[in-house]
Write a protein that holds these residues in place. Structure first.
Motif, PDB file in Angstrom:
ATOM      1  N   LYS A 121      43.997  77.138   5.320  1.00 11.81           N
ATOM      2  CA  LYS A 121      45.332  76.568   5.087  1.00 11.81           C
ATOM      3  C   LYS A 121      45.188  75.100   4.722  1.00 11.81           C
ATOM      4  O   LYS A 121      44.518  74.358   5.441  1.00 11.81           O
ATOM      5  N   PRO A 122      45.778  74.681   3.574  1.00 11.72           N
ATOM      6  CA  PRO A 122      45.619  73.280   3.179  1.00 11.72           C
ATOM      7  C   PRO A 122      46.379  72.354   4.114  1.00 11.72           C
ATOM      8  O   PRO A 122      47.382  72.737   4.690  1.00 11.72           O
ATOM      9  N   ARG A 123      45.865  71.152   4.301  1.00 14.21           N
ATOM     10  CA  ARG A 123      46.536  70.130   5.127  1.00 14.21           C
ATOM     11  C   ARG A 123      46.558  68.828   4.320  1.00 14.21           C
ATOM     12  O   ARG A 123      45.776  67.916   4.550  1.00 14.21           O
ATOM     13  N   TYR A 124      47.488  68.781   3.371  1.00 14.57           N
ATOM     14  CA  TYR A 124      47.588  67.593   2.513  1.00 14.57           C
ATOM     15  C   TYR A 124      48.234  66.425   3.252  1.00 14.57           C
ATOM     16  O   TYR A 124      49.211  66.622   3.988  1.00 14.57           O
ATOM     17  N   VAL A 125      47.666  65.266   3.063  1.00 13.19           N
ATOM     18  CA  VAL A 125      48.245  64.018   3.606  1.00 13.19           C
ATOM     19  C   VAL A 125      48.349  63.042   2.437  1.00 13.19           C
ATOM     20  O   VAL A 125      47.748  63.252   1.378  1.00 13.19           O
ATOM     21  N   THR A 126      49.123  61.971   2.645  1.00 10.33           N
ATOM     22  CA  THR A 126      49.373  61.069   1.519  1.00 10.33           C
ATOM     23  C   THR A 126      48.575  59.778   1.601  1.00 10.33           C
ATOM     24  O   THR A 126      48.723  58.924   0.760  1.00 10.33           O
ATOM     25  N   ASN A 127      47.772  59.649   2.651  1.00 15.16           N
ATOM     26  CA  ASN A 127      46.798  58.548   2.576  1.00 15.16           C
ATOM     27  C   ASN A 127      45.608  58.831   3.474  1.00 15.16           C
ATOM     28  O   ASN A 127      45.701  59.626   4.419  1.00 15.16           O
ATOM     29  N   ILE A 128      44.509  58.229   3.120  1.00 11.87           N
ATOM     30  CA  ILE A 128      43.210  58.576   3.697  1.00 11.87           C
ATOM     31  C   ILE A 128      43.188  58.385   5.217  1.00 11.87           C
ATOM     32  O   ILE A 128      42.547  59.143   5.941  1.00 11.87           O
ATOM     33  N   ASP A 129      43.980  57.423   5.693  1.00  8.96           N
ATOM     34  CA  ASP A 129      43.952  57.158   7.140  1.00  8.96           C
ATOM     35  C   ASP A 129      44.490  58.355   7.927  1.00  8.96           C
ATOM     36  O   ASP A 129      44.137  58.571   9.073  1.00  8.96           O
ATOM     37  N   LYS A 130      45.363  59.126   7.284  1.00  6.83           N
ATOM     38  CA  LYS A 130      45.976  60.247   8.008  1.00  6.83           C
ATOM     39  C   LYS A 130      45.013  61.427   8.156  1.00  6.83           C
ATOM     40  O   LYS A 130      45.249  62.331   8.952  1.00  6.83           O
ATOM     41  N   VAL A 131      43.907  61.397   7.400  1.00 11.02           N
ATOM     42  CA  VAL A 131      42.933  62.497   7.505  1.00 11.02           C
ATOM     43  C   VAL A 131      42.445  62.613   8.957  1.00 11.02           C
ATOM     44  O   VAL A 131      42.281  63.702   9.507  1.00 11.02           O
ATOM     45  N   MET A 132      42.311  61.452   9.592  1.00  9.77           N
ATOM     46  CA  MET A 132      41.800  61.397  10.964  1.00  9.77           C
ATOM     47  C   MET A 132      42.668  62.227  11.933  1.00  9.77           C
ATOM     48  O   MET A 132      42.169  62.886  12.832  1.00  9.77           O
ATOM     49  N   TYR A 133      44.003  62.192  11.701  1.00  6.60           N
ATOM     50  CA  TYR A 133      44.897  62.924  12.606  1.00  6.60           C
ATOM     51  C   TYR A 133      44.678  64.425  12.480  1.00  6.60           C
ATOM     52  O   TYR A 133      44.728  65.155  13.454  1.00  6.60           O
ATOM     53  N   VAL A 134      44.406  64.856  11.253  1.00  2.00           N
ATOM     54  CA  VAL A 134      44.159  66.287  11.055  1.00  2.00           C
ATOM     55  C   VAL A 134      42.814  66.633  11.688  1.00  2.00           C
ATOM     56  O   VAL A 134      42.668  67.627  12.390  1.00  2.00           O
ATOM     57  N   LYS A 135      41.837  65.744  11.474  1.00  2.00           N
ATOM     58  CA  LYS A 135      40.492  65.971  12.041  1.00  2.00           C
ATOM     59  C   LYS A 135      40.568  66.129  13.562  1.00  2.00           C
ATOM     60  O   LYS A 135      39.895  66.966  14.152  1.00  2.00           O
ATOM     61  N   ALA A 136      41.431  65.320  14.179  1.00  2.00           N
ATOM     62  CA  ALA A 136      41.521  65.328  15.648  1.00  2.00           C
ATOM     63  C   ALA A 136      41.914  66.720  16.161  1.00  2.00           C
ATOM     64  O   ALA A 136      41.476  67.157  17.216  1.00  2.00           O
ATOM     65  N   GLU A 137      42.691  67.446  15.352  1.00  4.37           N
ATOM     66  CA  GLU A 137      43.104  68.789  15.777  1.00  4.37           C
ATOM     67  C   GLU A 137      41.914  69.737  15.843  1.00  4.37           C
ATOM     68  O   GLU A 137      41.967  70.756  16.509  1.00  4.37           O
ATOM     69  N   PHE A 138      40.852  69.397  15.125  1.00  4.84           N
ATOM     70  CA  PHE A 138      39.715  70.326  15.067  1.00  4.84           C
ATOM     71  C   PHE A 138      38.643  69.963  16.094  1.00  4.84           C
ATOM     72  O   PHE A 138      37.551  70.507  16.073  1.00  4.84           O
ATOM     73  N   ILE A 139      38.971  69.037  16.988  1.00  6.44           N
ATOM     74  CA  ILE A 139      38.024  68.736  18.068  1.00  6.44           C
ATOM     75  C   ILE A 139      38.015  69.943  19.014  1.00  6.44           C
ATOM     76  O   ILE A 139      37.039  70.286  19.636  1.00  6.44           O
ATOM     77  N   ASP A 140      39.145  70.652  18.974  1.00  8.64           N
ATOM     78  CA  ASP A 140      39.287  71.864  19.788  1.00  8.64           C
ATOM     79  C   ASP A 140      38.225  72.877  19.334  1.00  8.64           C
ATOM     80  O   ASP A 140      38.163  73.245  18.165  1.00  8.64           O
ATOM     81  N   LYS A 141      37.363  73.280  20.261  1.00 11.18           N
ATOM     82  CA  LYS A 141      36.200  74.150  19.961  1.00 11.18           C
ATOM     83  C   LYS A 141      36.630  75.379  19.146  1.00 11.18           C
ATOM     84  O   LYS A 141      36.015  75.715  18.151  1.00 11.18           O
ATOM     85  N   GLN A 142      37.693  76.033  19.599  1.00 14.62           N
ATOM     86  CA  GLN A 142      38.112  77.294  18.977  1.00 14.62           C
ATOM     87  C   GLN A 142      38.441  77.067  17.493  1.00 14.62           C
ATOM     88  O   GLN A 142      37.968  77.798  16.632  1.00 14.62           O
ATOM     89  N   GLU A 143      39.167  76.019  17.204  1.00 11.08           N
ATOM     90  CA  GLU A 143      39.556  75.715  15.814  1.00 11.08           C
ATOM     91  C   GLU A 143      38.314  75.460  14.964  1.00 11.08           C
ATOM     92  O   GLU A 143      38.171  75.977  13.858  1.00 11.08           O
ATOM     93  N   MET A 144      37.376  74.684  15.533  1.00 15.90           N
ATOM     94  CA  MET A 144      36.166  74.326  14.781  1.00 15.90           C
ATOM     95  C   MET A 144      35.319  75.576  14.545  1.00 15.90           C
ATOM     96  O   MET A 144      34.779  75.782  13.463  1.00 15.90           O
ATOM     97  N   THR A 145      35.274  76.430  15.543  1.00 15.69           N
ATOM     98  CA  THR A 145      34.484  77.666  15.420  1.00 15.69           C
ATOM     99  C   THR A 145      35.041  78.541  14.305  1.00 15.69           C
ATOM    100  O   THR A 145      34.288  79.090  13.500  1.00 15.69           O
ATOM    101  N   THR A 146      36.345  78.596  14.211  1.00 12.81           N
ATOM    102  CA  THR A 146      36.976  79.410  13.155  1.00 12.81           C
ATOM    103  C   THR A 146      36.541  78.905  11.782  1.00 12.81           C
ATOM    104  O   THR A 146      36.201  79.684  10.896  1.00 12.81           O
ATOM    105  N   LEU A 147      36.510  77.584  11.639  1.00 12.27           N
ATOM    106  CA  LEU A 147      36.093  77.003  10.343  1.00 12.27           C
ATOM    107  C   LEU A 147      34.625  77.328  10.074  1.00 12.27           C
ATOM    108  O   LEU A 147      34.260  77.704   8.952  1.00 12.27           O
ATOM    109  N   LEU A 148      33.826  77.211  11.111  1.00 13.25           N
ATOM    110  CA  LEU A 148      32.384  77.421  10.943  1.00 13.25           C
ATOM    111  C   LEU A 148      32.086  78.875  10.564  1.00 13.25           C
ATOM    112  O   LEU A 148      31.238  79.140   9.708  1.00 13.25           O
ATOM    113  N   VAL A 149      32.833  79.789  11.146  1.00 11.11           N
ATOM    114  CA  VAL A 149      32.638  81.215  10.824  1.00 11.11           C
ATOM    115  C   VAL A 149      32.957  81.445   9.347  1.00 11.11           C
ATOM    116  O   VAL A 149      32.208  82.080   8.609  1.00 11.11           O
TER     117      VAL A 149
END
Lengths: 91, 91
Positions: free
Chosen positions: A43-71
């Motif tokens: 699922k795309p997560r578009y933001v309008t400036n580079i600084d906001k990328v960090m907020y989306v990244k923070a959501e993937f600190i959650d192991k389960q979310e990161m594992t889904t991406l890795l799979v």
């Protein structure tokens, strides 16, 4: 300017796990193919400036979310590894 | 290099219909907000080189597909128009 935060996240993940994923060919063409394939299933997560990328990244600190991406990444890495389209290995 | 063909397609659509969508503020910040919002509701179509964007675009020549994109764009344009976050109009 719009940026898909998932592009950054997936690219970093691929760089980090490239060796662990036993990818036969790690040329830039194959890396791009793996990235494009996995982003097309994410699922795309578009933001309008580079600084906001960090907020989306923070959501993937959650192991389960990161594992889904890795799979997803591992599945796409296998697809490309099995049938590389690049000049070095490809058809 | 990976590119989401939908980014190009949506951007062109927004440029084309900007006036028809009766958007209150057409500053770059509001345009980016509309683009980001609509891309986040659109299945990504990543390709690995710019020439391939054309193949994805060709699929949207189909009226129905294009209309679906335009409806999404119009909804997001309304959201942003109703509550602009930009300095010129915003909170």
């Amino acid at each position: 300017m719009v940026i898909n935060a998932m592009e950054r996240i997936m690219k970093e993940l691929l760089d980090e796990y490239k060796h662990g994923l036993h990818i036969k060919c790690t040329c830039s063409e194959c890396m791009d193919d793996i990235l494009a394939l996995s982003l097309n299933q994410t699922k795309p997560r578009y933001v309008t400036n580079i600084d906001k990328v960090m907020y989306v990244k923070a959501e993937f600190i959650d192991k389960q979310e990161m594992t889904t991406l890795l799979v997803k990444l591992a599945e796409c890495a296998k697809l490309v590894s099995d049938k590389p389209l690049c000049q070095t290995q490809g058809v």
